[in-house]
Every structure is written in structure tokens, then in C-alpha cells.
Design an enzyme around this catalytic site. Structure first.
Site, PDB file in Angstrom:
ATOM      1  N   SER A 140      -4.781   3.151   3.616  1.00 52.51           N
ATOM      2  CA  SER A 140      -4.985   2.638   2.402  1.00 52.51           C
ATOM      3  C   SER A 140      -5.404   0.768   2.508  1.00 52.51           C
ATOM      4  O   SER A 140      -6.140   0.322   1.755  1.00 52.51           O
ATOM      5  CB  SER A 140      -3.736   2.755   1.250  1.00 52.51           C
ATOM      6  N   LYS A 170       0.899  -1.383  -0.104  1.00 52.22           N
ATOM      7  CA  LYS A 170       0.173   0.182  -0.017  1.00 52.22           C
ATOM      8  C   LYS A 170       0.924   1.159   0.143  1.00 52.22           C
ATOM      9  O   LYS A 170       0.517   2.262   0.324  1.00 52.22           O
ATOM     10  CB  LYS A 170      -1.021   0.095   1.225  1.00 52.22           C
ATOM     11  N   SER A 171       2.147   1.261  -0.340  1.00 57.92           N
ATOM     12  CA  SER A 171       3.044   2.482  -0.524  1.00 57.92           C
ATOM     13  C   SER A 171       2.939   2.957  -2.009  1.00 57.92           C
ATOM     14  O   SER A 171       3.890   3.820  -2.015  1.00 57.92           O
ATOM     15  CB  SER A 171       4.564   1.929  -0.031  1.00 57.92           C
ATOM     16  N   GLY A 172       2.257   2.453  -2.695  1.00 52.01           N
ATOM     17  CA  GLY A 172       2.655   2.985  -4.120  1.00 52.01           C
ATOM     18  C   GLY A 172       3.158   2.103  -5.001  1.00 52.01           C
ATOM     19  O   GLY A 172       3.777   2.501  -6.063  1.00 52.01           O
ATOM     20  N   THR A 173       3.378   0.981  -4.844  1.00 48.19           N
ATOM     21  CA  THR A 173       3.952  -0.222  -5.510  1.00 48.19           C
ATOM     22  C   THR A 173       3.398  -0.385  -7.090  1.00 48.19           C
ATOM     23  O   THR A 173       4.455  -0.286  -7.749  1.00 48.19           O
ATOM     24  CB  THR A 173       3.763  -1.577  -4.997  1.00 48.19           C
ATOM     25  N   ASN A 174       2.350  -0.414  -7.120  1.00 52.06           N
ATOM     26  CA  ASN A 174       1.893  -0.428  -8.587  1.00 52.06           C
ATOM     27  C   ASN A 174       1.844   0.789  -9.476  1.00 52.06           C
ATOM     28  O   ASN A 174       2.044   0.456 -10.622  1.00 52.06           O
ATOM     29  CB  ASN A 174       0.418  -1.201  -8.632  1.00 52.06           C
ATOM     30  N   TRP A 175       2.024   1.913  -8.782  1.00 55.66           N
ATOM     31  CA  TRP A 175       2.271   3.085  -9.289  1.00 55.66           C
ATOM     32  C   TRP A 175       3.462   3.126 -10.203  1.00 55.66           C
ATOM     33  O   TRP A 175       4.077   3.401 -11.195  1.00 55.66           O
ATOM     34  CB  TRP A 175       2.114   4.478  -8.554  1.00 55.66           C
ATOM     35  N   TYR A 228       6.409   7.943  -2.168  1.00 54.30           N
ATOM     36  CA  TYR A 228       5.034   8.264  -2.703  1.00 54.30           C
ATOM     37  C   TYR A 228       4.976   9.625  -2.693  1.00 54.30           C
ATOM     38  O   TYR A 228       4.363  10.425  -3.653  1.00 54.30           O
ATOM     39  CB  TYR A 228       3.934   7.416  -1.873  1.00 54.30           C
ATOM     40  N   LYS A 246      -8.388   6.588  -3.793  1.00 58.44           N
ATOM     41  CA  LYS A 246      -8.060   7.978  -3.707  1.00 58.44           C
ATOM     42  C   LYS A 246      -6.769   8.442  -4.554  1.00 58.44           C
ATOM     43  O   LYS A 246      -6.726   9.472  -5.030  1.00 58.44           O
ATOM     44  CB  LYS A 246      -8.056   8.564  -2.582  1.00 58.44           C
ATOM     45  N   HIS A 291       7.306  -7.511  -1.729  1.00 59.32           N
ATOM     46  CA  HIS A 291       6.912  -7.164  -0.477  1.00 59.32           C
ATOM     47  C   HIS A 291       7.631  -7.525   0.681  1.00 59.32           C
ATOM     48  O   HIS A 291       7.376  -7.199   1.953  1.00 59.32           O
ATOM     49  CB  HIS A 291       5.316  -7.044  -0.089  1.00 59.32           C
TER      50      HIS A 291
HETATM   51  P1  A3P Z   1      -4.870   4.625  -1.718  1.00 62.48           P
HETATM   52  O1  A3P Z   1      -5.663   3.445  -1.202  1.00 62.48           O
HETATM   53  O2  A3P Z   1      -4.714   5.752  -0.697  1.00 62.48           O
HETATM   54  O3  A3P Z   1      -5.673   5.446  -2.872  1.00 62.48           O
HETATM   55  P2  A3P Z   1       0.126  -0.407  -3.583  1.00 62.48           P
HETATM   56  O4  A3P Z   1       0.170  -0.341  -5.002  1.00 62.48           O
HETATM   57  O5  A3P Z   1       1.504  -0.418  -2.999  1.00 62.48           O
HETATM   58  O6  A3P Z   1      -0.757  -1.476  -3.302  1.00 62.48           O
HETATM   59  O7  A3P Z   1      -0.485   1.053  -3.212  1.00 62.48           O
HETATM   60  C1  A3P Z   1      -1.814   1.346  -3.397  1.00 62.48           C
HETATM   61  C2  A3P Z   1      -2.036   2.774  -3.266  1.00 62.48           C
HETATM   62  O8  A3P Z   1      -1.412   3.532  -4.342  1.00 62.48           O
HETATM   63  C3  A3P Z   1      -3.598   3.110  -3.355  1.00 62.48           C
HETATM   64  O9  A3P Z   1      -3.741   4.475  -2.453  1.00 62.48           O
HETATM   65  C4  A3P Z   1      -3.812   3.600  -4.892  1.00 62.48           C
HETATM   66  O10 A3P Z   1      -4.917   4.669  -5.055  1.00 62.48           O
HETATM   67  C5  A3P Z   1      -2.370   4.451  -5.100  1.00 62.48           C
HETATM   68  N1  A3P Z   1      -2.054   4.810  -6.469  1.00 62.48           N
HETATM   69  C6  A3P Z   1      -2.388   3.716  -7.639  1.00 62.48           C
HETATM   70  N2  A3P Z   1      -1.726   4.387  -8.663  1.00 62.48           N
HETATM   71  C7  A3P Z   1      -1.615   5.513  -8.443  1.00 62.48           C
HETATM   72  C8  A3P Z   1      -1.313   6.603  -9.301  1.00 62.48           C
HETATM   73  N3  A3P Z   1      -1.108   6.606 -10.667  1.00 62.48           N
HETATM   74  N4  A3P Z   1      -1.363   8.008  -8.763  1.00 62.48           N
HETATM   75  C9  A3P Z   1      -1.535   8.030  -7.179  1.00 62.48           C
HETATM   76  N5  A3P Z   1      -1.757   7.030  -6.406  1.00 62.48           N
HETATM   77  C10 A3P Z   1      -1.824   5.792  -6.942  1.00 62.48           C
END
Ligand code: A3P
Length: 296
Positions: free
Chosen positions: A142, A57-62, A197, A260, A112
């Protein structure tokens, strides 16, 4: 790589339970002691691997989206046609490990895992590690929402209950504090890149430039613009290959992975007393880490 992402399509009956491996909780579904032992002791990292590491939940997929876009010079075709687990498999899950082993180099990998469970072969490898971190209060919030809709996460209970578990490390992947402290030990290594993030939010273009520099990849200005555009929350939210809408072990009625995507949402969820308690534990546990984070 063309392999069937088996755990997505032939997912066994969802179980919201964890098991403990060397003191770290992991989901019962899709993880096993055997594959974790293999990942830690046998898995060979290669010098041209790029490994995204993070606490969940730290922005991994981003970061995975950003890396996929950088690799293809800003062209979104790959990230919009290949499922994220296929682009950069999680080396600790059973199917992710198989996928990683079948991945033709250069590989994009994800984990992770806390550092102590990361492949030991790292010590003899020049693989590049990108560690993404986020304000732990936003990580908690998150996690709270994700746990409601993810069918292999424990039900979160109330925010108060989850916060206590989070602060004590009794959540999936263990303690945030230990995770960060473990990975921070690598911060002086040339093949380790730390980013938050919050930095991505504040200056995505500048962050992409730094990531490119770390990867030794040069992009023209219009290619950088394309990475920034296609990695935006709005565009990624509509990308079925990245937004988890195809993941069947999510209850899509209960929430969305792309929720969000902002900094500081914790202010809408934690009471003043909860936030103060969090700060108190944070200060105690993070003493002596020697790194200042954007949320400090
Ligand atoms: P929120 O639940 O606060 O919206 P992970 O990939 O580590 O599981 O992290 C998920 C978090 O990254 C979620 O946060 C998600 O909305 C956020 N996220 C994913 N893609 C993003 C993007 N393109 N821009 C900003 N936040 C993003």
C-alpha cells in the site's frame, strides 16, 4: 471545528524529501522539529479524547470513518460533509496540531507517531487509544502505491528497493517493527484497544460492536447496519471528504488513495524470494512480542 485546513489549500511547493527527528524519518513538508517537540512534551491529552494511532497504510482512515459514523449513530452526514483532517486531525503535523488545539472536546485525534514520540501527557490521561495494525506485507504494498502519488512521500523506487528500506526502518515514520513493539507495550491498559485491518475485513459488524463497547457507546441494530454500510470500501471510495480526491498534494493521475482495500494483495507484488526474506526478518524482529496476529 471550523478552521481552515491550511496545509491542504495553501500547500507549499511539494517536496519529496524527509528529515530525521530522533531517528524517525518524516516528510519535510508540513512537519517541523518545533511542532514535534511540542506534541511530545507540551500537548495535553484529555480524558475524553479518542486517539486513532497506526503505522501509515494500516487502515487509519477506514478507522476514522468508522469512528465518525459510530459517533453519529450511523448517520453519514458528518463524515460526508466534513473533511477527514478536520474530523480527526493528525497531532504531529503543523496544521494538525493547530487544529487539535482548537478542537472543542470531546476530540477525535489521529497520529502515526511511534509511542516514544507520543504526547507524554498520555501517562496521566484516561484518553482512549485505538491502535489499528495490518499485515506488514500489505502495508508495504500500500505504501509503494501511495508513495507514487503522494507528493510529500519519497519516490518508492522498485518494490525490492522499498522493501529493503521498509525492513530497515528507513521509511517515513520509521520501522514498522519498532512501531508495533512500542505500542504493544500498552496492550494491557484498559484505555488501549488493539484491532487489525484483517479483523475489520473479516467481520466489520462484529468489529464495530467491539469498538462501540470500548467507547462505551450503544448502538441499535439498524444503527450498526448503517455504520457497516457507510464504512464499506465502495461508499467510502465515493465520499469526497474521505477519499483524498480533494487533497492537492496527491498526483491523482498516478493512483488513488482508495486503491484496492483488500487483504493479501502482497501476493500479487512480492516474489517468493522477497516474501521469504520478509518472513525471515519478521521472525527475527518480532521474537518475544507475545501477540499472535491474523497474518502469523
Ligand atoms: P490499499 O492501498 O491496500 O488499497 P491508511 O488510511 O492507513 O493510509 O490506509 C490506507 C489503506 O486502507 C489503503 O489500502 C486503502 O484502500 C484502505 N482502505 C481505506 N478505506 C477502506 C475501506 N473502507 N475498506 C477497506 N479498505 C480501506
Amino acid at each position: 471545528p471550523h478552521f481552515a485546513p491550511s496545509w491542504i489549500y495553501s500547500f507549499p511547493k511539494a517536496k519529496r524529501t524527509y528529515f530525521s527527528y530522533k531517528g524517525i524519518f518524516l516528510p519535510t513538508v508540513s512537519y517541523s522539529e518545533e511542532s514535534l517537540r511540542y506534541t511530545e512534551n507540551e500537548f495535553q491529552l484529555l480524558d475524553d479524547d479518542v486517539v486513532t494511532t497506526s503505522y501509515p497504510k494500516s487502515g487509519t482512515n477506514w478507522m476514522l470513518e468508522i469512528l465518525g459514523l459510530i459517533w453519529h449513530d450511523g448517520d453519514p452526514s458528518w463524515v460526508q460533509s466534513t473533511f477527514m483532517f478536520d474530523r480527526s486531525p493528525w497531532i504531529e503535523s503543523e496544521s494538525g496540531l493547530k487544529a487539535a488545539l482548537n478542537y472543542p472536546p470531546p476530540r477525535f485525534l489521529t497520529t502515526h507517531l511511534p509511542f516514544q514520540l507520543f504526547p507524554k501527557s498520555f501517562l496521566h490521561s484516561k484518553c482512549k487509544i485505538i491502535y489499528i495494525m495490518r499485515n506488514p506485507k500489505d502495508v508495504l504494498v500500500s505504501h509503494y502505491h501511495f508513495a507514487k502519488c503522494c507528493k510529500f512521500y519519497e519516490e518508492p523506487g522498485t518494490m525490492e528497493e522499498l522493501m529493503e528500506k521498509f525492513l530497515n526502518g528507513n521509511v517515513v515514520y520509521g520501522s514498522w517493527f519498532d512501531h508495533v513493539k512500542g505500542w504493544m507495550k500498552l496492550k494491557e491498559r484498559p484505555n488501549f484497544f488493539l484491532i487489525t485491518y484483517e479483523e475489520l475485513q473479516k467481520d466489520l459488524r462484529g468489529s464495530v460492536e467491539k469498538i462501540c463497547h470500548f467507547l462505551g457507546k450503544e448502538l441499535a441494530s439498524h444503527q450498526l447496519d448503517a455504520v457497516v454500510k457507510n464504512a464499506s470500501f465502495q461508499i467510502m471510495k465515493d465520499n469526497k471528504m474521505s477519499n483524498f480526491s480533494l487533497v492537492i498534494n496527491m498526483d491523482h493521475e498516478k493512483g488513488k488513495f482508495m486503491r484496492k482495500g483488500i487483504c493479501g494483495d502482497w501476493k500479487n507484488h512480492l516474489t517468493v524470494a522477497q516474501s521469504e526474506h520478509f518472513d525471515h526478518v519478521y521472525q527475527e524482529k518480532m521474537q518475544g512480542v507475545g501477540v499472535t496476529f491474523p497474518w502469523d
